[in-house]
Scaffold this motif. Structure first.
Motif, PDB file in Angstrom:
ATOM      1  N   PHE A 122       0.805  -1.219   0.000  1.00 43.34           N
ATOM      2  CA  PHE A 122       0.000   0.000   0.000  1.00 43.34           C
ATOM      3  C   PHE A 122       0.842   1.273   0.000  1.00 43.34           C
ATOM      4  O   PHE A 122       0.281   2.373  -0.053  1.00 43.34           O
ATOM      5  CB  PHE A 122      -1.028   0.011   1.145  1.00 43.34           C
ATOM      6  N   GLN A 123       2.179   1.137   0.018  1.00 42.64           N
ATOM      7  CA  GLN A 123       3.006   2.294  -0.290  1.00 42.64           C
ATOM      8  C   GLN A 123       3.013   2.508  -1.803  1.00 42.64           C
ATOM      9  O   GLN A 123       2.593   1.638  -2.570  1.00 42.64           O
ATOM     10  CB  GLN A 123       4.428   2.094   0.229  1.00 42.64           C
ATOM     11  N   GLN A 124       3.469   3.704  -2.233  1.00 41.93           N
ATOM     12  CA  GLN A 124       3.470   4.021  -3.654  1.00 41.93           C
ATOM     13  C   GLN A 124       4.874   4.294  -4.159  1.00 41.93           C
ATOM     14  O   GLN A 124       5.730   4.793  -3.426  1.00 41.93           O
ATOM     15  CB  GLN A 124       2.587   5.236  -3.950  1.00 41.93           C
ATOM     16  N   ILE A 125       5.098   3.965  -5.411  1.00 39.17           N
ATOM     17  CA  ILE A 125       6.297   4.357  -6.136  1.00 39.17           C
ATOM     18  C   ILE A 125       5.838   5.015  -7.445  1.00 39.17           C
ATOM     19  O   ILE A 125       4.657   4.980  -7.788  1.00 39.17           O
ATOM     20  CB  ILE A 125       7.210   3.149  -6.450  1.00 39.17           C
ATOM     21  N   GLU A 126       6.773   5.602  -8.176  1.00 43.63           N
ATOM     22  CA  GLU A 126       6.465   6.060  -9.526  1.00 43.63           C
ATOM     23  C   GLU A 126       6.898   4.977 -10.501  1.00 43.63           C
ATOM     24  O   GLU A 126       8.008   4.448 -10.415  1.00 43.63           O
ATOM     25  CB  GLU A 126       7.188   7.372  -9.843  1.00 43.63           C
ATOM     26  N   LEU A 127       6.026   4.622 -11.425  1.00 47.90           N
ATOM     27  CA  LEU A 127       6.308   3.579 -12.404  1.00 47.90           C
ATOM     28  C   LEU A 127       5.797   4.046 -13.757  1.00 47.90           C
ATOM     29  O   LEU A 127       4.602   4.319 -13.914  1.00 47.90           O
ATOM     30  CB  LEU A 127       5.632   2.272 -11.990  1.00 47.90           C
ATOM     31  N   TYR A 128       6.731   4.165 -14.732  1.00 46.51           N
ATOM     32  CA  TYR A 128       6.375   4.617 -16.080  1.00 46.51           C
ATOM     33  C   TYR A 128       5.638   5.956 -16.060  1.00 46.51           C
ATOM     34  O   TYR A 128       4.711   6.196 -16.827  1.00 46.51           O
ATOM     35  CB  TYR A 128       5.519   3.571 -16.814  1.00 46.51           C
ATOM     36  N   GLY A 129       6.026   6.837 -15.123  1.00 45.72           N
ATOM     37  CA  GLY A 129       5.446   8.170 -15.071  1.00 45.72           C
ATOM     38  C   GLY A 129       4.128   8.274 -14.347  1.00 45.72           C
ATOM     39  O   GLY A 129       3.505   9.344 -14.337  1.00 45.72           O
ATOM     40  N   HIS A 130       3.666   7.191 -13.721  1.00 47.88           N
ATOM     41  CA  HIS A 130       2.403   7.195 -12.985  1.00 47.88           C
ATOM     42  C   HIS A 130       2.636   6.718 -11.557  1.00 47.88           C
ATOM     43  O   HIS A 130       3.518   5.893 -11.313  1.00 47.88           O
ATOM     44  CB  HIS A 130       1.378   6.270 -13.650  1.00 47.88           C
ATOM     45  N   PRO A 131       1.822   7.168 -10.608  1.00 44.87           N
ATOM     46  CA  PRO A 131       1.892   6.578  -9.263  1.00 44.87           C
ATOM     47  C   PRO A 131       1.463   5.113  -9.324  1.00 44.87           C
ATOM     48  O   PRO A 131       0.480   4.777  -9.980  1.00 44.87           O
ATOM     49  CB  PRO A 131       0.885   7.404  -8.454  1.00 44.87           C
ATOM     50  N   GLN A 132       2.218   4.257  -8.684  1.00 44.76           N
ATOM     51  CA  GLN A 132       1.891   2.826  -8.645  1.00 44.76           C
ATOM     52  C   GLN A 132       1.787   2.389  -7.194  1.00 44.76           C
ATOM     53  O   GLN A 132       2.762   2.466  -6.446  1.00 44.76           O
ATOM     54  CB  GLN A 132       2.972   1.995  -9.344  1.00 44.76           C
ATOM     55  N   THR A 133       0.592   1.964  -6.794  1.00 46.52           N
ATOM     56  CA  THR A 133       0.439   1.371  -5.468  1.00 46.52           C
ATOM     57  C   THR A 133       1.076  -0.008  -5.478  1.00 46.52           C
ATOM     58  O   THR A 133       0.922  -0.776  -6.435  1.00 46.52           O
ATOM     59  CB  THR A 133      -1.049   1.265  -5.098  1.00 46.52           C
ATOM     60  N   LEU A 134       1.798  -0.309  -4.411  1.00 48.98           N
ATOM     61  CA  LEU A 134       2.402  -1.634  -4.264  1.00 48.98           C
ATOM     62  C   LEU A 134       1.463  -2.500  -3.434  1.00 48.98           C
ATOM     63  O   LEU A 134       1.057  -2.112  -2.342  1.00 48.98           O
ATOM     64  CB  LEU A 134       3.772  -1.520  -3.602  1.00 48.98           C
ATOM     65  N   TRP A 135       1.154  -3.664  -3.957  1.00 52.48           N
ATOM     66  CA  TRP A 135       0.140  -4.526  -3.350  1.00 52.48           C
ATOM     67  C   TRP A 135       0.769  -5.759  -2.713  1.00 52.48           C
ATOM     68  O   TRP A 135       1.890  -6.151  -3.081  1.00 52.48           O
ATOM     69  CB  TRP A 135      -0.848  -4.983  -4.425  1.00 52.48           C
ATOM     70  N   PRO A 136       0.058  -6.401  -1.802  1.00 50.83           N
ATOM     71  CA  PRO A 136       0.494  -7.742  -1.395  1.00 50.83           C
ATOM     72  C   PRO A 136       0.476  -8.668  -2.616  1.00 50.83           C
ATOM     73  O   PRO A 136      -0.283  -8.443  -3.571  1.00 50.83           O
ATOM     74  CB  PRO A 136      -0.586  -8.172  -0.388  1.00 50.83           C
TER      75      PRO A 136
END
Length: 211
Positions: free
Chosen positions: A70-84
């Motif tokens: 549920f933390q976020q990173i930037e991926l390909y220019g978009h915010p990406q939520t990290l999931w279990p």
């Protein structure tokens, strides 16, 4: 009957149910209603999407050192939520929910099956500018069958269901979200989701009104 409409059943899978790897709030409550709706045969076409991730998928927090779900990173220019880790290909949690008779479904669309790309929407992958994200091919498939509007049910309301109706509008379809047959990851998101749907012009309907 809805002769020019398709029912889109978004990610109704055990991993999104209570006790699953990425449980939605009351996710299992929608299963009986979806089963009844599908059996009624009200729609020209019905399509089920299935999250279908390889192990080590880019959206899993477990593959990003130092990050938690549920933390976020930037991926390909978009915010990406990290999931279990969830809906891993071939696992029971990735199956279409056994409480639904899927035999009326015309198409099963597996998404998120590339290790480096996430796919929330039934219509487009997540990466790239909004108007250039790669297509899943669903829009063309629906148009070829005379579909001009879609009704979306499933999980999760504020993620894959919301992205699906947004992309349906961008593709030129009229879009409806069947509120009582969706559930969110967290109900705290519902006010924002409703506001977004109303701003976009997505109709919010209840399954009891469908006939």
């Amino acid at each position: 009957m809805h002769p020019n409409a398709a029912l889109i059943l978004v990610d109704v899978q055990p991993d999104f149910m209570p006790g699953g790897a990425l449980a939605c709030h009351e996710g299992d409550a929608i299963v009986p209603g979806i089963d009844r709706l599908l059996r009624r045969g009200l729609f020209r076409q019905s399509v089920a999407t299935q999250d279908w991730h390889p192990r080590g998928h880019v959206s899993f927090a477990s593959v990003h050192e130092g990050y938690r779900p549920f933390q976020q990173i930037e991926l390909y220019g978009h915010p990406q939520t990290l999931w279990p880790d969830h809906c891993v290909q071939g696992t029971p949690g990735a199956a279409l929910h056994p409480g639904i008779d899927w035999s009326p479904v015309d198409l099963i669309l597996r998404k998120g099956n590339r290790p480096d790309v996430d796919s929330y929407s039934a219509f487009h992958e997540n990466h790239g500018p909004d108007d250039q994200r790669p297509s899943t091919g669903l829009a063309g498939w629906l148009r070829a069958r005379g579909v001009s509007e879609i009704y979306a049910v499933g999980l999760a309301r504020e993620v894959c269901v919301l992205w699906t109706v947004q992309d349906a509008l961008m593709a030129g379809f009229r879009a409806h979200l069947v509120w009582d047959l969706t559930r969110p990851v967290t109900p705290q998101s519902d006010e924002t989701t409703r506001a977004t749907l109303e701003r976009l012009g997505v109709a919010i309907v209840e399954s009891a009104a469908l006939c």
